[in-house]
Design a protein around this motif. Structure first.
Motif, PDB file in Angstrom:
ATOM      1  N   ASN A  56       0.856  -1.178   0.000  1.00 22.98           N
ATOM      2  CA  ASN A  56       0.000   0.000   0.000  1.00 22.98           C
ATOM      3  C   ASN A  56       0.898   1.236   0.000  1.00 22.98           C
ATOM      4  O   ASN A  56       2.124   1.133  -0.016  1.00 22.98           O
ATOM      5  N   ILE A  57       0.291   2.398   0.003  1.00 21.05           N
ATOM      6  CA  ILE A  57       1.060   3.642  -0.069  1.00 21.05           C
ATOM      7  C   ILE A  57       2.033   3.750   1.099  1.00 21.05           C
ATOM      8  O   ILE A  57       3.196   4.103   0.923  1.00 21.05           O
ATOM      9  N   ARG A  58       1.574   3.424   2.289  1.00 27.89           N
ATOM     10  CA  ARG A  58       2.426   3.528   3.481  1.00 27.89           C
ATOM     11  C   ARG A  58       3.630   2.595   3.388  1.00 27.89           C
ATOM     12  O   ARG A  58       4.765   2.987   3.678  1.00 27.89           O
ATOM     13  N   LYS A  59       3.404   1.349   2.976  1.00 28.15           N
ATOM     14  CA  LYS A  59       4.514   0.384   2.890  1.00 28.15           C
ATOM     15  C   LYS A  59       5.543   0.797   1.840  1.00 28.15           C
ATOM     16  O   LYS A  59       6.738   0.686   2.075  1.00 28.15           O
ATOM     17  N   LEU A  60       5.078   1.271   0.686  1.00 30.08           N
ATOM     18  CA  LEU A  60       6.010   1.721  -0.343  1.00 30.08           C
ATOM     19  C   LEU A  60       6.779   2.951   0.131  1.00 30.08           C
ATOM     20  O   LEU A  60       8.000   3.028  -0.030  1.00 30.08           O
ATOM     21  N   ALA A  61       6.079   3.889   0.743  1.00 28.26           N
ATOM     22  CA  ALA A  61       6.735   5.097   1.243  1.00 28.26           C
ATOM     23  C   ALA A  61       7.802   4.749   2.276  1.00 28.26           C
ATOM     24  O   ALA A  61       8.922   5.281   2.231  1.00 28.26           O
ATOM     25  N   ASP A  62       7.489   3.852   3.191  1.00 29.59           N
ATOM     26  CA  ASP A  62       8.462   3.437   4.207  1.00 29.59           C
ATOM     27  C   ASP A  62       9.673   2.763   3.570  1.00 29.59           C
ATOM     28  O   ASP A  62      10.811   3.026   3.945  1.00 29.59           O
ATOM     29  N   ALA A  63       9.439   1.896   2.595  1.00 27.51           N
ATOM     30  CA  ALA A  63      10.528   1.177   1.940  1.00 27.51           C
ATOM     31  C   ALA A  63      11.427   2.114   1.134  1.00 27.51           C
ATOM     32  O   ALA A  63      12.635   1.905   1.041  1.00 27.51           O
ATOM     33  N   VAL A  64      10.830   3.145   0.553  1.00 28.61           N
ATOM     34  CA  VAL A  64      11.576   4.092  -0.274  1.00 28.61           C
ATOM     35  C   VAL A  64      12.231   5.174   0.581  1.00 28.61           C
ATOM     36  O   VAL A  64      13.266   5.719   0.211  1.00 28.61           O
ATOM     37  N   GLY A  65      11.627   5.467   1.738  1.00 23.91           N
ATOM     38  CA  GLY A  65      12.160   6.504   2.612  1.00 23.91           C
ATOM     39  C   GLY A  65      11.608   7.878   2.316  1.00 23.91           C
ATOM     40  O   GLY A  65      12.306   8.885   2.462  1.00 23.91           O
ATOM     41  N   VAL A  66      10.351   7.935   1.879  1.00 25.59           N
ATOM     42  CA  VAL A  66       9.684   9.215   1.615  1.00 25.59           C
ATOM     43  C   VAL A  66       8.355   9.232   2.361  1.00 25.59           C
ATOM     44  O   VAL A  66       7.930   8.225   2.924  1.00 25.59           O
ATOM     45  N   SER A  67       7.684  10.357   2.338  1.00 30.56           N
ATOM     46  CA  SER A  67       6.399  10.480   3.023  1.00 30.56           C
ATOM     47  C   SER A  67       5.291   9.773   2.233  1.00 30.56           C
ATOM     48  O   SER A  67       5.387   9.594   1.021  1.00 30.56           O
ATOM     49  N   LYS A  68       4.235   9.412   2.975  1.00 29.67           N
ATOM     50  CA  LYS A  68       3.054   8.827   2.324  1.00 29.67           C
ATOM     51  C   LYS A  68       2.456   9.807   1.329  1.00 29.67           C
ATOM     52  O   LYS A  68       1.974   9.413   0.274  1.00 29.67           O
ATOM     53  N   SER A  69       2.479  11.095   1.673  1.00 30.74           N
ATOM     54  CA  SER A  69       1.867  12.094   0.789  1.00 30.74           C
ATOM     55  C   SER A  69       2.610  12.191  -0.535  1.00 30.74           C
ATOM     56  O   SER A  69       1.992  12.454  -1.571  1.00 30.74           O
ATOM     57  N   LYS A  70       3.924  11.962  -0.534  1.00 31.98           N
ATOM     58  CA  LYS A  70       4.687  12.012  -1.791  1.00 31.98           C
ATOM     59  C   LYS A  70       4.256  10.872  -2.719  1.00 31.98           C
ATOM     60  O   LYS A  70       4.033  11.074  -3.909  1.00 31.98           O
ATOM     61  N   ILE A  71       4.108   9.666  -2.166  1.00 33.95           N
ATOM     62  CA  ILE A  71       3.659   8.528  -2.976  1.00 33.95           C
ATOM     63  C   ILE A  71       2.209   8.733  -3.394  1.00 33.95           C
ATOM     64  O   ILE A  71       1.833   8.473  -4.542  1.00 33.95           O
ATOM     65  N   GLY A  72       1.373   9.229  -2.486  1.00 33.15           N
ATOM     66  CA  GLY A  72      -0.029   9.500  -2.811  1.00 33.15           C
ATOM     67  C   GLY A  72      -0.175  10.514  -3.927  1.00 33.15           C
ATOM     68  O   GLY A  72      -0.991  10.341  -4.836  1.00 33.15           O
ATOM     69  N   ALA A  73       0.632  11.570  -3.880  1.00 32.41           N
ATOM     70  CA  ALA A  73       0.576  12.601  -4.924  1.00 32.41           C
ATOM     71  C   ALA A  73       1.056  12.048  -6.259  1.00 32.41           C
ATOM     72  O   ALA A  73       0.533  12.414  -7.318  1.00 32.41           O
ATOM     73  N   LEU A  74       2.022  11.156  -6.225  1.00 37.68           N
ATOM     74  CA  LEU A  74       2.511  10.521  -7.446  1.00 37.68           C
ATOM     75  C   LEU A  74       1.419   9.640  -8.063  1.00 37.68           C
ATOM     76  O   LEU A  74       1.163   9.693  -9.262  1.00 37.68           O
TER      77      LEU A  74
END
Length: 122
Positions: A56-74
Motif C-alpha cells: 500500500n502507499i504507506r509500505k512503499l513510502a516506508d521502503a523508499v524513505g519518503v512520506s506517504k503524501s509524496k507517494i499518494g501525490a505521485l
C-alpha cells in the motif's frame, strides 16, 4: 553569461538543472526530476510486489524513505515527478527498471526517426 543551448547541454549531460532567481539571488543547483509514465502501472506493480505482498502507499513510502503524501501525490497525478534518487529507490523496491516507470522529459533520442520504413526511397 550562459546561453539557452549551454543550459540545455548542462541539463542533458549532468542531470542537474540550473534554477535562477532563488532567494539568495544566485544560481543554485537542483536535481533533475523524472516523470512517472503511468500511475496505473505503478499501482499495478504495487499490487504485485516482488515479495508476493501487496504494497500500500504507506509500505512503499516506508521502503523508499519518503512520506506517504509524496507517494499518494505521485499515484493521484497531483505531483507526477520525483527526483532521480526517489525514482531509483521506487524501482528497486518494485524490482523494475527505472525506464519502465519513469522518463526524463529533457532527454531526447538521437538519430531516431530518420530511418525509412519499407525500403529505400532513392
Amino acid at each position: 553569461m550562459p546561453t539557452i543551448v549551454d543550459t540545455a547541454r548542462t541539463m542533458c549531460f549532468t542531470g542537474v538543472v540550473h534554477d535562477r532567481g532563488q532567494q539568495n539571488g544566485g544560481a543554485s543547483m537542483t536535481h533533475a526530476r523524472l516523470y512517472l509514465t503511468d500511475r496505473h502501472v505503478l499501482r499495478g506493480l504495487m499490487k504485485r510486489a516482488p515479495a508476493g505482498d501487496s504494497l500500500n502507499i504507506r509500505k512503499l513510502a516506508d521502503a523508499v524513505g519518503v512520506s506517504k503524501s509524496k507517494i499518494g501525490a505521485l499515484l493521484s497525478g497531483e505531483r507526477p515527478s520525483v527526483t532521480e534518487d526517489v525514482a531509483t529507490r521506487i524501482c528497486e523496491v518494485l524490482d523494475v527498471r527505472r525506464d519502465a516507470l519513469f522518463f526524463d522529459p529533457t532527454a531526447h533520442a538521437r538519430g531516431r526517426g530518420h530511418r525509412s520504413i519499407g525500403g529505400d526511397t532513392k
